[in-house]
Scaffold this motif. Structure first.
Motif, PDB file in Angstrom:
ATOM      1  N   ALA A 194       5.731  79.168  74.618  1.00 20.27           N
ATOM      2  CA  ALA A 194       5.627  80.848  73.945  1.00 20.27           C
ATOM      3  C   ALA A 194       7.091  80.609  72.746  1.00 20.27           C
ATOM      4  CB  ALA A 194       5.431  81.552  74.607  1.00 20.27           C
ATOM      5  N   ARG A 216       8.389  78.598  66.221  1.00 19.10           N
ATOM      6  CA  ARG A 216       7.684  78.342  64.398  1.00 19.10           C
ATOM      7  C   ARG A 216       6.866  79.616  63.799  1.00 19.10           C
ATOM      8  NH1 ARG A 216       8.978  73.708  62.551  1.00 19.10           N
ATOM      9  NH2 ARG A 216       6.131  73.556  61.195  1.00 19.10           N
ATOM     10  N   MET A 217       6.474  80.649  64.837  1.00 22.48           N
ATOM     11  CA  MET A 217       5.961  81.642  63.864  1.00 22.48           C
ATOM     12  C   MET A 217       7.520  82.246  63.326  1.00 22.48           C
ATOM     13  SD  MET A 217       3.687  85.001  65.177  1.00 22.48           S
ATOM     14  CE  MET A 217       4.887  85.833  65.619  1.00 22.48           C
ATOM     15  N   LEU A 238       6.433  78.643  70.149  1.00 23.90           N
ATOM     16  CA  LEU A 238       5.104  79.116  69.075  1.00 23.90           C
ATOM     17  C   LEU A 238       6.026  80.575  68.355  1.00 23.90           C
ATOM     18  CD1 LEU A 238       2.069  78.915  71.066  1.00 23.90           C
ATOM     19  CD2 LEU A 238       2.950  77.579  68.856  1.00 23.90           C
ATOM     20  N   ALA A 239       6.691  80.669  69.256  1.00 26.07           N
ATOM     21  CA  ALA A 239       7.548  82.128  68.666  1.00 26.07           C
ATOM     22  C   ALA A 239       8.239  81.818  67.460  1.00 26.07           C
ATOM     23  CB  ALA A 239       8.267  83.132  69.974  1.00 26.07           C
TER      24      ALA A 239
END
Lengths: 499, 109
Positions: B82, B88-89, B85-86
């Motif tokens: 998580a 990269r976002m 992903l956070a």
């Protein structure tokens, strides 16, 4: 319960093969990763066929005790009819998706290995391993671990492109999945506290309609519903499934949600005693009916092809829940029909939805967009993909002869047979709505292209053939005589009798 | 039984807090922290179960403890995924929340 049966080693191999393949592919990388993945998935299909044949021949579930330890302390792998059928379905779809992915994820000789193909091939094997673990596990905690591995593998495949628009929907997917798995784990803690075991067969003997069991079942069911995106927890699914690359969408919609459904069946049919399960089942089926109607109606209004297919998944998941009140109604003949209908729905939807997402991906790739209103000319440029979409649509609608028809027919007759005609009405209404959105896509792609439009690039033949083959399998399931589906009944607990 | 009562109450409170945070907080990092709080509550509950289920001569049932260790590994992996992903976002889109509707016409009700 039973110890290791002859042929139990097949179950160990079904788990160890993809895990070993994944580790090897991770270590060797590049072109070797692709070869290993294709080889392992091919062997996995043979293995799944052997397990199904063995279960069918023995007429009893296969089991393997890890290290020879007996439950409650030891862990058990087991393949009953449900597990064997789902394992075979998963193996075939995985192999098809791997063959489909060869075009997009190839590493030509002499080219440096890229991140996306490397991730695709290793995580495809990770997904195969976690699906096998989820189908074969005989212990609720091991099933939790399988479910988590499944989420991680599926999420990594979905984020393969690394497009900015993906992160938000995939993160949302991850959070829904995490809430789901923590609730499931909380339920297992309560069950262990109350009964001192997490082995499914032992729990089936010990669990009654007591408060801890019911509370645990409620928590675990809520968690699994979040993972399966049953209405009203469906909001994360369409953007997550539609935003992923076609191969990943096919796996997410076709297989990953089915693993959570198998866990739900283990909980409701095996662990829970029939009386509270029978009382709760209409509630779940009601949510399923709402999912069928709402999902189909939203799909009917979608402007983007991939979102349309994703909303269709929301609707088709709903059909799976209709089997619960029918199986638990107490009529053995109707229960057998509904059980077969539900599992056939899971299998035929896996094939049909994988075919749909793959062909939608081909169409979107060739046209450069996936707006449903501007699909004109797609039928001429890539007939095989459009035919695959149409055939898969037949199966989803439930038009004979197709696997979807047999599944819905069995559910329909079971609903009428047990006097629950309202589910029959939902099945028929859902079929009509499905016809509506499939027609929209087919009619759009069969019209002539606008004169000014650039000629779409026809895609490679191989991926189109894979999509068509998957669609043909979903149709062919309807041509198999019903008697030969006796496999899925093996190991199912009969109401009132011993499991 | 009363020896484990404070721990049971703490576990229930952690689960409630974590679930609340996970649903209500919009920022991704806060959601991740809330998930860990929730997980901590569940693991504490397993500890309570282990203590209650202790057999003769043992101070605790080892099975739930083994489950907690496995669960911690899984939760750690989930947190790492998580966070990646956070990150990269945030790097790509500059966003730190998943509250808004996705851009492709998804009807966010």
């Amino acid at each position: 319960m039973s110890g290791t049966t002859p042929g139990g080693w097949l179950l160990v191999l079904a788990l160890a093969l993809p895990v070993g393949g994944m580790l090897l592919a991770f270590a060797l990388g590049g072109r070797t990763a692709e070869r290993i993945a294709l080889g392992v998935l091919g062997l996995g299909t043979v293995l799944a066929g052997m397990i199904a044949a063995e279960v069918y021949a023995a007429g009893a579930p296969l089991a393997y005790r890890l290290g020879g330890w007996a439950p409650p302390l030891g862990l058990r792998l087991q393949a009953d009819g449900l597990a064997a059928a789902m394992l075979l379905t998963a193996a075939l779809v995985l192999l098809a998706v791997a063959l489909f992915g060869r075009a997009a994820q190839a590493t030509p000789p002499g080219v440096q290995e890229a991140r996306a193909p490397f991730t695709f091939w290793t995580f495809l094997l990770a997904l195969a391993a976690s699906l096998a673990a989820a189908f074969l596990g005989g212990d609720l905690f091991n099933l939790f671990v399988a479910l988590e591995m499944l989420t991680f593998a599926a999420l990594s495949l979905a984020c393969l492109d690394g497009r900015p628009s993906q992160f938000r929907s995939e993160l949302r997917y991850l959070f829904f999945a995490l809430i789901g798995s923590v609730l499931y784990l909380l339920g297992t803690a309560l069950l262990y506290g109350a009964h001192g075991t997490l082995d499914i067969a032992l729990l089936a003997e010990r669990a009654g309609a007591d408060l801890p069991t019911l509370l645990a079942a409620a928590l675990m069911t809520a968690g699994l519903l979040a993972k399966m995106a049953l209405f009203p927890l469906h909001l994360w699914l369409p953007p997550a499934h539609a935003g992923a690359p076609p191969a990943a969408s096919a796996l997410l919609s076709g297989l990953v949600v089915k693993a959570a459904f198998v866990l739900l069946l283990r909980l409701w049919i095996w662990v829970l005693p029939p009386v509270p399960a029978g009382a709760g089942a209409p509630l779940l089926a009601g949510l399923g009916a709402a999912a069928i109607l709402v999902g189909s109606l939203i799909a009917l209004r979608q402007e983007r092809l991939k979102l349309l297919v994703a909303y269709s998944t929301v609707a088709q998941i709903g059909y799976l829940f209709l089997m619960l009140p029918l199986v638990l109604a107490g009529d053995p003949e109707a229960a057998a029909r509904a059980w077969l209908g539900g599992i056939l729905q899971a299998a035929s939807h896996a094939f049909a939805k994988a075919a749909m997402f793959l062909s939608a991906g081909l169409v979107a790739g060739a046209l450069g967009h996936d707006r449903v209103a501007e699909l004109g000319g797609a039928g001429r440029a890539m007939p095989m993909a459009v035919i695959a979409f149409g055939l898969a649509g037949l199966s989803l609608m439930g038009i004979p002869p197709s696997g979807g028809f047999t599944a819905k027919w069995l559910l329909l007759t079971a609903a009428l047979g047990t006097g629950q005609w309202w589910w029959a009405a939902v099945i028929l209404g859902g079929g009509l709505l499905t016809g509506g959105y499939v027609y929209r896509v087919l009619a759009g792609s069969l019209t002539a292209p606008p004169a000014a439009a650039p000629r779409p690039e026809p895609p490679a033949q191989g991926p189109e053939r894979v999509a068509l083959a998957l669609a043909l399998v979903s149709v062919a399931l309807g041509l198999v005589p019903l008697a030969s589906f006796g496999l899925v009944q093996i190991g199912r607990p009969i109401l009132g009798g011993a499991p | 039984m009363s020896a484990v009562l404070p721990y049971s109450i703490a576990a229930a409170a952690l689960v409630a807090l974590g679930l609340f945070g996970l649903v209500v907080q919009a920022a991704v990092l806060r959601k991740i922290l809330a998930f860990n709080l929730l997980g901590g509550g569940v693991f504490l509950l397993f500890g309570v179960v282990a203590r209650r289920g202790a057999g003769a001569g043992a101070t605790a049932d080892p099975v739930p403890q083994a489950i907690v260790i496995t669960g911690l590994v899984v939760a750690f992996a989930a947190t790492a995924l998580a966070v990646v992903l956070a990150l990269r976002m945030h790097q790509i889109t500059g966003a730190a929340t998943i509250a808004e509707a996705a851009e492709d016409g998804f009807p966010d009700k």
